[in-house]
Design an enzyme around this catalytic site. Sequence first.
Site, PDB file in Angstrom:
ATOM      1  N   CYS A   1      37.505 -30.765  56.579  1.00  0.00           N
ATOM      2  CA  CYS A   1      36.956 -31.464  57.716  1.00  0.00           C
ATOM      3  C   CYS A   1      36.284 -32.471  56.707  1.00  0.00           C
ATOM      4  O   CYS A   1      36.513 -32.748  55.817  1.00  0.00           O
ATOM      5  CB  CYS A   1      35.843 -30.680  58.544  1.00  0.00           C
ATOM      6  SG  CYS A   1      34.795 -29.908  57.709  1.00  0.00           S
ATOM      7  N   LYS A   2      35.480 -33.348  57.520  1.00  0.00           N
ATOM      8  CA  LYS A   2      34.877 -34.450  56.806  1.00  0.00           C
ATOM      9  C   LYS A   2      34.195 -34.011  55.436  1.00  0.00           C
ATOM     10  O   LYS A   2      34.446 -34.698  54.190  1.00  0.00           O
ATOM     11  CB  LYS A   2      33.951 -35.142  57.634  1.00  0.00           C
ATOM     12  CG  LYS A   2      33.304 -36.528  57.212  1.00  0.00           C
ATOM     13  CD  LYS A   2      32.489 -37.336  57.830  1.00  0.00           C
ATOM     14  CE  LYS A   2      32.226 -38.661  57.181  1.00  0.00           C
ATOM     15  NZ  LYS A   2      30.869 -38.907  56.928  1.00  0.00           N
TER      16      LYS A   2
END
Length: 145
Positions: free
Chosen positions: A88-89
């Site tokens: 994810c980020k």
Amino acid sequence: MLQLCEVTKALLISNARSACSDDLIQQGAVTLCINVSQRQPFPSASAVKRLRIPVFDRPGEDLYGHFDRCADAIREEAGRGGRSLVYCKNGRSRSAAICVAYLIKHRQMTMKDALQKVKTARQVIDPNPGFLSQLQRYEQELKKT
């Protein structure tokens, strides 16, 4: 620092910047990328399978509904000799929750042990409170079957 962190032989976790490094994808022999974000890009390596789980890192988001699909995809990829990268980020909350769900379902680990295993691989993980309660629910549901 760009890096892919190994949770198991077939499961890696990272942030989006590391995941988009074609060199790291190649070095890690990654065959499936599970992108747990709305907006983060996929690596450009065309040979890599892609699965997007479009959720934000908010406690109210429904990640629970994606646990089975992701856990099963990771297991299937491992069964073919492949390696899955979940990211994810920031590689802290969403991706960590997906890795924990896989360990609970297919490695028969408790949530506590699964969290510890992922944290050992990537020390910065910190799933948000909503995802933690969804993981607890998931663990309880799986115990019933």
